[in-house]
Design a protein around this motif. Sequence first.
Motif, PDB file in Angstrom:
ATOM      1  N   ILE A  46     -14.316 -46.425  27.700  1.00  0.00           N
ATOM      2  CA  ILE A  46     -12.967 -46.156  28.202  1.00  0.00           C
ATOM      3  C   ILE A  46     -12.064 -47.307  27.793  1.00  0.00           C
ATOM      4  O   ILE A  46     -12.469 -48.479  27.821  1.00  0.00           O
ATOM      5  N   ALA A  47     -10.849 -46.977  27.388  1.00  0.00           N
ATOM      6  CA  ALA A  47      -9.911 -48.004  26.963  1.00  0.00           C
ATOM      7  C   ALA A  47      -8.498 -47.577  27.303  1.00  0.00           C
ATOM      8  O   ALA A  47      -8.192 -46.386  27.344  1.00  0.00           O
ATOM      9  N   GLU A  48      -7.631 -48.566  27.527  1.00  0.00           N
ATOM     10  CA  GLU A  48      -6.246 -48.295  27.883  1.00  0.00           C
ATOM     11  C   GLU A  48      -5.324 -49.057  26.953  1.00  0.00           C
ATOM     12  O   GLU A  48      -5.597 -50.210  26.602  1.00  0.00           O
ATOM     13  N   ASP A  49      -4.260 -48.426  26.526  1.00  0.00           N
ATOM     14  CA  ASP A  49      -3.184 -49.093  25.811  1.00  0.00           C
ATOM     15  C   ASP A  49      -1.981 -49.070  26.750  1.00  0.00           C
ATOM     16  O   ASP A  49      -1.274 -48.073  26.838  1.00  0.00           O
ATOM     17  N   ASN A  50      -1.796 -50.150  27.473  1.00  0.00           N
ATOM     18  CA  ASN A  50      -0.763 -50.199  28.500  1.00  0.00           C
ATOM     19  C   ASN A  50       0.636 -50.031  27.899  1.00  0.00           C
ATOM     20  O   ASN A  50       1.486 -49.347  28.463  1.00  0.00           O
ATOM     21  N   ALA A  51       0.873 -50.663  26.755  1.00  0.00           N
ATOM     22  CA  ALA A  51       2.201 -50.608  26.128  1.00  0.00           C
ATOM     23  C   ALA A  51       2.557 -49.186  25.718  1.00  0.00           C
ATOM     24  O   ALA A  51       3.712 -48.762  25.835  1.00  0.00           O
ATOM     25  N   GLU A  52       1.572 -48.434  25.237  1.00  0.00           N
ATOM     26  CA  GLU A  52       1.810 -47.070  24.780  1.00  0.00           C
ATOM     27  C   GLU A  52       1.588 -46.051  25.887  1.00  0.00           C
ATOM     28  O   GLU A  52       1.804 -44.861  25.682  1.00  0.00           O
ATOM     29  N   ARG A  53       1.126 -46.527  27.049  1.00  0.00           N
ATOM     30  CA  ARG A  53       0.832 -45.651  28.189  1.00  0.00           C
ATOM     31  C   ARG A  53      -0.163 -44.566  27.781  1.00  0.00           C
ATOM     32  O   ARG A  53       0.059 -43.362  27.983  1.00  0.00           O
ATOM     33  N   MET A  54      -1.248 -45.037  27.177  1.00  0.00           N
ATOM     34  CA  MET A  54      -2.299 -44.133  26.721  1.00  0.00           C
ATOM     35  C   MET A  54      -3.642 -44.546  27.315  1.00  0.00           C
ATOM     36  O   MET A  54      -3.913 -45.734  27.513  1.00  0.00           O
ATOM     37  N   LEU A  55      -4.481 -43.564  27.557  1.00  0.00           N
ATOM     38  CA  LEU A  55      -5.854 -43.784  27.990  1.00  0.00           C
ATOM     39  C   LEU A  55      -6.758 -43.072  27.006  1.00  0.00           C
ATOM     40  O   LEU A  55      -6.420 -41.979  26.532  1.00  0.00           O
ATOM     41  N   TYR A  56      -7.895 -43.687  26.716  1.00  0.00           N
ATOM     42  CA  TYR A  56      -8.823 -43.114  25.742  1.00  0.00           C
ATOM     43  C   TYR A  56     -10.232 -43.041  26.319  1.00  0.00           C
ATOM     44  O   TYR A  56     -10.601 -43.821  27.200  1.00  0.00           O
ATOM     45  N   LEU A  57     -10.998 -42.106  25.778  1.00  0.00           N
ATOM     46  CA  LEU A  57     -12.420 -42.044  26.059  1.00  0.00           C
ATOM     47  C   LEU A  57     -13.126 -41.818  24.730  1.00  0.00           C
ATOM     48  O   LEU A  57     -12.985 -40.763  24.117  1.00  0.00           O
ATOM     49  N   HIS A  58     -13.847 -42.839  24.289  1.00  0.00           N
ATOM     50  CA  HIS A  58     -14.606 -42.744  23.049  1.00  0.00           C
ATOM     51  C   HIS A  58     -16.016 -42.295  23.408  1.00  0.00           C
ATOM     52  O   HIS A  58     -16.715 -42.971  24.155  1.00  0.00           O
ATOM     53  N   MET A  59     -16.403 -41.162  22.859  1.00  0.00           N
ATOM     54  CA  MET A  59     -17.689 -40.568  23.209  1.00  0.00           C
ATOM     55  C   MET A  59     -18.578 -40.519  21.980  1.00  0.00           C
ATOM     56  O   MET A  59     -18.214 -39.911  20.968  1.00  0.00           O
ATOM     57  N   ASN A  60     -19.729 -41.159  22.073  1.00  0.00           N
ATOM     58  CA  ASN A  60     -20.691 -41.201  20.970  1.00  0.00           C
ATOM     59  C   ASN A  60     -22.014 -40.612  21.414  1.00  0.00           C
ATOM     60  O   ASN A  60     -22.299 -40.511  22.612  1.00  0.00           O
ATOM     61  N   ASN A  61     -22.824 -40.232  20.422  1.00  0.00           N
ATOM     62  CA  ASN A  61     -24.162 -39.687  20.690  1.00  0.00           C
ATOM     63  C   ASN A  61     -24.086 -38.593  21.759  1.00  0.00           C
ATOM     64  O   ASN A  61     -24.820 -38.611  22.749  1.00  0.00           O
ATOM     65  N   LEU A  62     -23.205 -37.656  21.547  1.00  0.00           N
ATOM     66  CA  LEU A  62     -22.984 -36.596  22.527  1.00  0.00           C
ATOM     67  C   LEU A  62     -24.204 -35.705  22.669  1.00  0.00           C
ATOM     68  O   LEU A  62     -24.950 -35.477  21.696  1.00  0.00           O
ATOM     69  N   ARG A  63     -24.380 -35.207  23.883  1.00  0.00           N
ATOM     70  CA  ARG A  63     -25.514 -34.355  24.222  1.00  0.00           C
ATOM     71  C   ARG A  63     -24.996 -33.011  24.730  1.00  0.00           C
ATOM     72  O   ARG A  63     -23.875 -32.935  25.237  1.00  0.00           O
ATOM     73  N   PRO A  64     -25.795 -31.962  24.648  1.00  0.00           N
ATOM     74  CA  PRO A  64     -25.351 -30.666  25.178  1.00  0.00           C
ATOM     75  C   PRO A  64     -24.921 -30.747  26.641  1.00  0.00           C
ATOM     76  O   PRO A  64     -23.993 -30.032  27.055  1.00  0.00           O
ATOM     77  N   GLU A  65     -25.557 -31.612  27.418  1.00  0.00           N
ATOM     78  CA  GLU A  65     -25.202 -31.724  28.836  1.00  0.00           C
ATOM     79  C   GLU A  65     -23.860 -32.423  29.059  1.00  0.00           C
ATOM     80  O   GLU A  65     -23.374 -32.495  30.194  1.00  0.00           O
ATOM     81  N   ASP A  66     -23.248 -32.935  27.993  1.00  0.00           N
ATOM     82  CA  ASP A  66     -21.895 -33.493  28.092  1.00  0.00           C
ATOM     83  C   ASP A  66     -20.830 -32.397  28.004  1.00  0.00           C
ATOM     84  O   ASP A  66     -19.636 -32.688  28.183  1.00  0.00           O
ATOM     85  N   THR A  67     -21.242 -31.181  27.708  1.00  0.00           N
ATOM     86  CA  THR A  67     -20.295 -30.067  27.640  1.00  0.00           C
ATOM     87  C   THR A  67     -19.595 -29.907  28.983  1.00  0.00           C
ATOM     88  O   THR A  67     -20.238 -29.750  30.019  1.00  0.00           O
ATOM     89  N   ALA A  68     -18.262 -29.967  28.951  1.00  0.00           N
ATOM     90  CA  ALA A  68     -17.489 -29.917  30.193  1.00  0.00           C
ATOM     91  C   ALA A  68     -16.010 -29.909  29.862  1.00  0.00           C
ATOM     92  O   ALA A  68     -15.605 -30.164  28.724  1.00  0.00           O
ATOM     93  N   MET A  69     -15.202 -29.652  30.901  1.00  0.00           N
ATOM     94  CA  MET A  69     -13.772 -29.891  30.831  1.00  0.00           C
ATOM     95  C   MET A  69     -13.552 -31.326  31.284  1.00  0.00           C
ATOM     96  O   MET A  69     -13.967 -31.704  32.385  1.00  0.00           O
ATOM     97  N   TYR A  70     -12.897 -32.112  30.438  1.00  0.00           N
ATOM     98  CA  TYR A  70     -12.670 -33.520  30.736  1.00  0.00           C
ATOM     99  C   TYR A  70     -11.219 -33.730  31.171  1.00  0.00           C
ATOM    100  O   TYR A  70     -10.282 -33.280  30.494  1.00  0.00           O
TER     101      TYR A  70
END
Length: 131
Positions: free
Chosen positions: A70-94
């Motif tokens: 998880i990362a935030e860019d305060n100046a740009e008012r953005m939030l990020y979620l970098h997801m690696n090595n995804l698994r079928p059980e990660d399937t969801a509405m985020y």
Amino acid sequence: QVQLVESGGGSVQAGGSLNLSCVISGDTHVHYRLVWFRQRPGKEREGVAVITNWDGRTYYADSVKGRFGIAEDNAERMLYLHMNNLRPEDTAMYHCGIGYNEGPFGLALVIAGTRFWVNYWGQGTQVTVSS
């Protein structure tokens, strides 16, 4: 009022990566926590990650620790979620959300044994991971 809009979801094969983004607009408090949570079909809502804006401390669910960032860019008012090595059980509405103090409206998440209150959240972006 705060508005949050997620993007970046999609379909990916197991082992792949996705980067989610969240645009934050409106009036926020000086100190707040930004969260990602997910809703899987037939499952309870699950907190995924939290970042506090005043010290950058992060919290992760055990199910994603070491794979998501998880990362935030305060100046740009953005939030990020970098997801690696995804698994079928990660399937969801985020969903991304912002939390200040507990009030009459909102929802509670428990991540890494800590309770967080979410005052506003977005409509979500779908992530589908195939095996």
